[in-house]
Design a protein around this motif. Sequence first.
Motif, PDB file in Angstrom:
ATOM      1  N   SER A  23     -19.634  -0.702 -18.770  1.00  0.00           N
ATOM      2  CA  SER A  23     -18.750   0.258 -19.414  1.00  0.00           C
ATOM      3  C   SER A  23     -18.001   1.052 -18.349  1.00  0.00           C
ATOM      4  CB  SER A  23     -19.539   1.210 -20.312  1.00  0.00           C
ATOM      5  OG  SER A  23     -18.650   2.168 -20.863  1.00  0.00           O
ATOM      6  N   GLY A  25     -15.278   2.918 -18.898  1.00  0.00           N
ATOM      7  CA  GLY A  25     -14.949   4.239 -19.438  1.00  0.00           C
ATOM      8  C   GLY A  25     -16.070   5.243 -19.281  1.00  0.00           C
ATOM      9  N   GLY A  34     -12.167   3.813 -24.433  1.00  0.00           N
ATOM     10  CA  GLY A  34     -13.304   3.025 -23.985  1.00  0.00           C
ATOM     11  C   GLY A  34     -12.800   1.764 -23.299  1.00  0.00           C
ATOM     12  N   GLN A  56     -11.370   3.442 -34.731  1.00  0.00           N
ATOM     13  CA  GLN A  56     -11.073   2.846 -33.430  1.00  0.00           C
ATOM     14  C   GLN A  56     -10.271   1.547 -33.532  1.00  0.00           C
ATOM     15  OE1 GLN A  56     -14.148   0.932 -30.805  1.00  0.00           O
ATOM     16  NE2 GLN A  56     -13.803   2.807 -29.627  1.00  0.00           N
ATOM     17  N   ALA A 111      -9.886   2.673 -28.652  1.00  0.00           N
ATOM     18  CA  ALA A 111      -9.414   4.051 -28.712  1.00  0.00           C
ATOM     19  C   ALA A 111      -9.190   4.444 -30.169  1.00  0.00           C
ATOM     20  CB  ALA A 111      -8.126   4.214 -27.912  1.00  0.00           C
ATOM     21  N   SER A 113     -12.194   6.746 -28.411  1.00  0.00           N
ATOM     22  CA  SER A 113     -13.554   6.397 -28.013  1.00  0.00           C
ATOM     23  C   SER A 113     -14.540   7.180 -28.881  1.00  0.00           C
ATOM     24  CB  SER A 113     -13.764   6.700 -26.534  1.00  0.00           C
ATOM     25  OG  SER A 113     -15.035   6.258 -26.137  1.00  0.00           O
TER      26      SER A 113
END
Length: 122
Positions: A23, A25, A34, A56, A111, A113
């Motif tokens: 990850s 982000g 993210g 999202q 997005a 997130s």
Amino acid sequence: MGYHHVNTNDIEPFDSPGREFRSIGRAIGLETLGISHVVAEPGEQIPLQYHYHEEQEEAFYVISGVLHVETPDDEYVVEEDEVFIAEPTSPHRAYNPNQSASSVEVLAFGAPSVDDIHPYEP
């Protein structure tokens, strides 16, 4: 102002059998976007089960290999340098099929997130 320059190999992967999931982000503290780097072996999902998001938007950019995405109406084959996008409330399951000859490498974006993952039963 804030800037980040990240080598994905410097980010500790999550414990995910059969795939390498990092990850980006979270590693740099992004709050609204993210970003994840995923390498999945044949037979592995990227990274969640069949699901959808309320808010999202998700995008999967295929760096190498071939990504398959199952939806209620169709199965998409997303090749290298292509992008698959799932809008909010659109169920999907991204994976590397068992019969694949190689891994698939993907950058996944989401997005906003938010933690709004909902399982979907086809």
